[in-house]
Design a protein around this motif. Sequence first.
Motif, PDB file in Angstrom:
ATOM      1  N   SER A   1       0.820  -1.199   0.000  1.00 23.04           N
ATOM      2  CA  SER A   1       0.000   0.000   0.000  1.00 23.04           C
ATOM      3  C   SER A   1       0.860   1.257   0.000  1.00 23.04           C
ATOM      4  O   SER A   1       2.050   1.216   0.330  1.00 23.04           O
ATOM      5  CB  SER A   1      -0.902  -0.005   1.238  1.00 23.04           C
ATOM      6  N   LYS A   2       0.259   2.388  -0.336  1.00 25.76           N
ATOM      7  CA  LYS A   2       0.937   3.675  -0.215  1.00 25.76           C
ATOM      8  C   LYS A   2       1.090   4.070   1.250  1.00 25.76           C
ATOM      9  O   LYS A   2       1.885   4.931   1.597  1.00 25.76           O
ATOM     10  CB  LYS A   2       0.154   4.753  -0.963  1.00 25.76           C
ATOM     11  N   PHE A   3       0.295   3.435   2.133  1.00 23.81           N
ATOM     12  CA  PHE A   3       0.344   3.735   3.557  1.00 23.81           C
ATOM     13  C   PHE A   3       1.326   2.804   4.262  1.00 23.81           C
ATOM     14  O   PHE A   3       1.325   1.601   4.036  1.00 23.81           O
ATOM     15  CB  PHE A   3      -1.036   3.574   4.194  1.00 23.81           C
ATOM     16  N   LYS A   4       2.113   3.364   5.159  1.00 20.54           N
ATOM     17  CA  LYS A   4       2.996   2.549   6.000  1.00 20.54           C
ATOM     18  C   LYS A   4       2.289   2.130   7.278  1.00 20.54           C
ATOM     19  O   LYS A   4       2.462   1.017   7.759  1.00 20.54           O
ATOM     20  CB  LYS A   4       4.276   3.322   6.332  1.00 20.54           C
ATOM     21  N   ARG A   5       1.494   3.055   7.837  1.00 20.77           N
ATOM     22  CA  ARG A   5       0.795   2.791   9.098  1.00 20.77           C
ATOM     23  C   ARG A   5      -0.602   3.407   9.043  1.00 20.77           C
ATOM     24  O   ARG A   5      -0.767   4.530   8.579  1.00 20.77           O
ATOM     25  CB  ARG A   5       1.553   3.389  10.274  1.00 20.77           C
ATOM     26  N   ILE A   6      -1.578   2.679   9.522  1.00 20.47           N
ATOM     27  CA  ILE A   6      -2.935   3.198   9.632  1.00 20.47           C
ATOM     28  C   ILE A   6      -3.368   3.140  11.091  1.00 20.47           C
ATOM     29  O   ILE A   6      -3.148   2.143  11.780  1.00 20.47           O
ATOM     30  CB  ILE A   6      -3.920   2.410   8.751  1.00 20.47           C
ATOM     31  N   CYS A   7      -3.978   4.220  11.538  1.00 17.10           N
ATOM     32  CA  CYS A   7      -4.519   4.299  12.891  1.00 17.10           C
ATOM     33  C   CYS A   7      -5.966   3.805  12.864  1.00 17.10           C
ATOM     34  O   CYS A   7      -6.760   4.254  12.040  1.00 17.10           O
ATOM     35  CB  CYS A   7      -4.463   5.734  13.403  1.00 17.10           C
ATOM     36  N   VAL A   8      -6.287   2.887  13.754  1.00 18.79           N
ATOM     37  CA  VAL A   8      -7.638   2.346  13.834  1.00 18.79           C
ATOM     38  C   VAL A   8      -8.281   2.732  15.160  1.00 18.79           C
ATOM     39  O   VAL A   8      -7.724   2.484  16.227  1.00 18.79           O
ATOM     40  CB  VAL A   8      -7.637   0.807  13.686  1.00 18.79           C
ATOM     41  N   PHE A   9      -9.436   3.379  15.069  1.00 21.75           N
ATOM     42  CA  PHE A   9     -10.260   3.680  16.231  1.00 21.75           C
ATOM     43  C   PHE A   9     -11.373   2.637  16.293  1.00 21.75           C
ATOM     44  O   PHE A   9     -12.001   2.349  15.273  1.00 21.75           O
ATOM     45  CB  PHE A   9     -10.898   5.069  16.118  1.00 21.75           C
ATOM     46  N   CYS A  10     -11.644   2.113  17.477  1.00 19.26           N
ATOM     47  CA  CYS A  10     -12.732   1.137  17.588  1.00 19.26           C
ATOM     48  C   CYS A  10     -13.087   0.894  19.040  1.00 19.26           C
ATOM     49  O   CYS A  10     -12.417   1.385  19.951  1.00 19.26           O
ATOM     50  CB  CYS A  10     -12.375  -0.183  16.907  1.00 19.26           C
ATOM     51  N   GLY A  11     -14.138   0.134  19.237  1.00 19.42           N
ATOM     52  CA  GLY A  11     -14.675  -0.074  20.565  1.00 19.42           C
ATOM     53  C   GLY A  11     -13.816  -0.964  21.447  1.00 19.42           C
ATOM     54  O   GLY A  11     -13.152  -1.887  20.985  1.00 19.42           O
ATOM     55  N   SER A  12     -13.862  -0.682  22.752  1.00 16.64           N
ATOM     56  CA  SER A  12     -13.242  -1.554  23.741  1.00 16.64           C
ATOM     57  C   SER A  12     -14.222  -2.661  24.136  1.00 16.64           C
ATOM     58  O   SER A  12     -13.935  -3.479  25.007  1.00 16.64           O
ATOM     59  CB  SER A  12     -12.813  -0.763  24.975  1.00 16.64           C
ATOM     60  N   SER A  13     -15.387  -2.678  23.479  1.00 20.99           N
ATOM     61  CA  SER A  13     -16.340  -3.779  23.578  1.00 20.99           C
ATOM     62  C   SER A  13     -16.409  -4.465  22.211  1.00 20.99           C
ATOM     63  O   SER A  13     -16.038  -3.873  21.202  1.00 20.99           O
ATOM     64  CB  SER A  13     -17.732  -3.279  23.965  1.00 20.99           C
ATOM     65  N   GLN A  14     -16.887  -5.699  22.177  1.00 19.51           N
ATOM     66  CA  GLN A  14     -16.964  -6.433  20.909  1.00 19.51           C
ATOM     67  C   GLN A  14     -18.274  -6.185  20.179  1.00 19.51           C
ATOM     68  O   GLN A  14     -18.382  -6.525  19.005  1.00 19.51           O
ATOM     69  CB  GLN A  14     -16.779  -7.930  21.149  1.00 19.51           C
ATOM     70  N   GLY A  15     -19.256  -5.594  20.853  1.00 18.29           N
ATOM     71  CA  GLY A  15     -20.541  -5.384  20.215  1.00 18.29           C
ATOM     72  C   GLY A  15     -21.383  -6.642  20.239  1.00 18.29           C
ATOM     73  O   GLY A  15     -20.901  -7.741  20.516  1.00 18.29           O
ATOM     74  N   ARG A  16     -22.658  -6.490  19.943  1.00 23.52           N
ATOM     75  CA  ARG A  16     -23.586  -7.620  20.036  1.00 23.52           C
ATOM     76  C   ARG A  16     -23.638  -8.484  18.784  1.00 23.52           C
ATOM     77  O   ARG A  16     -24.118  -9.606  18.826  1.00 23.52           O
ATOM     78  CB  ARG A  16     -24.986  -7.090  20.357  1.00 23.52           C
ATOM     79  N   LYS A  17     -23.160  -7.945  17.661  1.00 28.34           N
ATOM     80  CA  LYS A  17     -23.181  -8.707  16.419  1.00 28.34           C
ATOM     81  C   LYS A  17     -21.813  -9.333  16.143  1.00 28.34           C
ATOM     82  O   LYS A  17     -20.789  -8.677  16.266  1.00 28.34           O
ATOM     83  CB  LYS A  17     -23.562  -7.807  15.237  1.00 28.34           C
ATOM     84  N   THR A  18     -21.831 -10.578  15.731  1.00 24.68           N
ATOM     85  CA  THR A  18     -20.570 -11.217  15.365  1.00 24.68           C
ATOM     86  C   THR A  18     -19.945 -10.552  14.137  1.00 24.68           C
ATOM     87  O   THR A  18     -18.730 -10.637  13.939  1.00 24.68           O
ATOM     88  CB  THR A  18     -20.783 -12.715  15.074  1.00 24.68           C
ATOM     89  N   SER A  19     -20.762  -9.879  13.350  1.00 28.77           N
ATOM     90  CA  SER A  19     -20.241  -9.214  12.149  1.00 28.77           C
ATOM     91  C   SER A  19     -19.244  -8.110  12.515  1.00 28.77           C
ATOM     92  O   SER A  19     -18.312  -7.844  11.750  1.00 28.77           O
ATOM     93  CB  SER A  19     -21.382  -8.628  11.316  1.00 28.77           C
ATOM     94  N   TYR A  20     -19.419  -7.466  13.662  1.00 27.67           N
ATOM     95  CA  TYR A  20     -18.469  -6.440  14.097  1.00 27.67           C
ATOM     96  C   TYR A  20     -17.122  -7.086  14.419  1.00 27.67           C
ATOM     97  O   TYR A  20     -16.062  -6.561  14.049  1.00 27.67           O
ATOM     98  CB  TYR A  20     -18.992  -5.709  15.327  1.00 27.67           C
ATOM     99  N   GLN A  21     -17.179  -8.216  15.096  1.00 29.56           N
ATOM    100  CA  GLN A  21     -15.952  -8.912  15.457  1.00 29.56           C
ATOM    101  C   GLN A  21     -15.245  -9.449  14.216  1.00 29.56           C
ATOM    102  O   GLN A  21     -14.027  -9.350  14.079  1.00 29.56           O
ATOM    103  CB  GLN A  21     -16.298 -10.055  16.419  1.00 29.56           C
ATOM    104  N   GLU A  22     -16.030  -9.979  13.300  1.00 29.18           N
ATOM    105  CA  GLU A  22     -15.454 -10.501  12.059  1.00 29.18           C
ATOM    106  C   GLU A  22     -14.830  -9.380  11.237  1.00 29.18           C
ATOM    107  O   GLU A  22     -13.776  -9.566  10.626  1.00 29.18           O
ATOM    108  CB  GLU A  22     -16.537 -11.211  11.253  1.00 29.18           C
ATOM    109  N   ALA A  23     -15.461  -8.208  11.253  1.00 26.20           N
ATOM    110  CA  ALA A  23     -14.936  -7.072  10.496  1.00 26.20           C
ATOM    111  C   ALA A  23     -13.615  -6.586  11.078  1.00 26.20           C
ATOM    112  O   ALA A  23     -12.704  -6.191  10.334  1.00 26.20           O
ATOM    113  CB  ALA A  23     -15.950  -5.930  10.490  1.00 26.20           C
TER     114      ALA A  23
END
Length: 218
Positions: A10-32
């Motif tokens: 990629s053109k990016f060396k590092r990407i910052c990811v913001f996200c929850g300290s919980s997993q959420g109720r849907k497995t789709s969030y965890q899979e994502a």
Amino acid sequence: MERDCEVKASKFKRICVFCGSSQGRKTSYQEAATELGKVLVSRNIDLVYGGGSIGLMGLVSQAVHDGGRHVMGVIPKTLMPQELTGVTVGEVKAVSGMHQRKAEMARHSDAFIALPGGYGTLEELLEVITWAQLGIHDKPVGLLNVDGYYNSLLSFIDKAVEEGFISPNARYIIVSAPTAKELVKKLEEYEARHERVASKLSWEMEQLGYSHNYDISR
């Protein structure tokens, strides 16, 4: 066949990811979260995140770490006890507080992605969007809109444009996609369309209450 196995950098060396300290109720969030980590690995992109091993933060960081890429967890000293955030994989960068945490995360990153999350994720996301609008940085900002999680937020922003509180061009600061692969591609193709409020000024972090060591602009 060999071409399919090649890793496309990629053109990016590092990407910052913001996200929850919980997993959420849907497995789709965890899979994502796990899939985003794998996409970063496949593109030779390192991860910068808020540290710890709980929630979606833990899933994306573990996926990147397991894939052999570098992980930097930036975490305030107050939140470092394991009973609060778990164990950070990879490099741990301890900072004095939340403001310094965001500045450090931004300084070490080439782009930003928000997975589903709560107040903290929204606060971090909106701040880097605001910094882009002001001209403090020109790094792309992406929403991983899993199962339409951010549809309401995007509708709110469209309403703010309609009512004259956000300029139409500033609306395009935010890039969104339903999958990690598509989002990274869009971020790589991103070109700023908005007018920066202070584009001719040399922004330094002390203007936001930080020392000159935390300049986040490119």
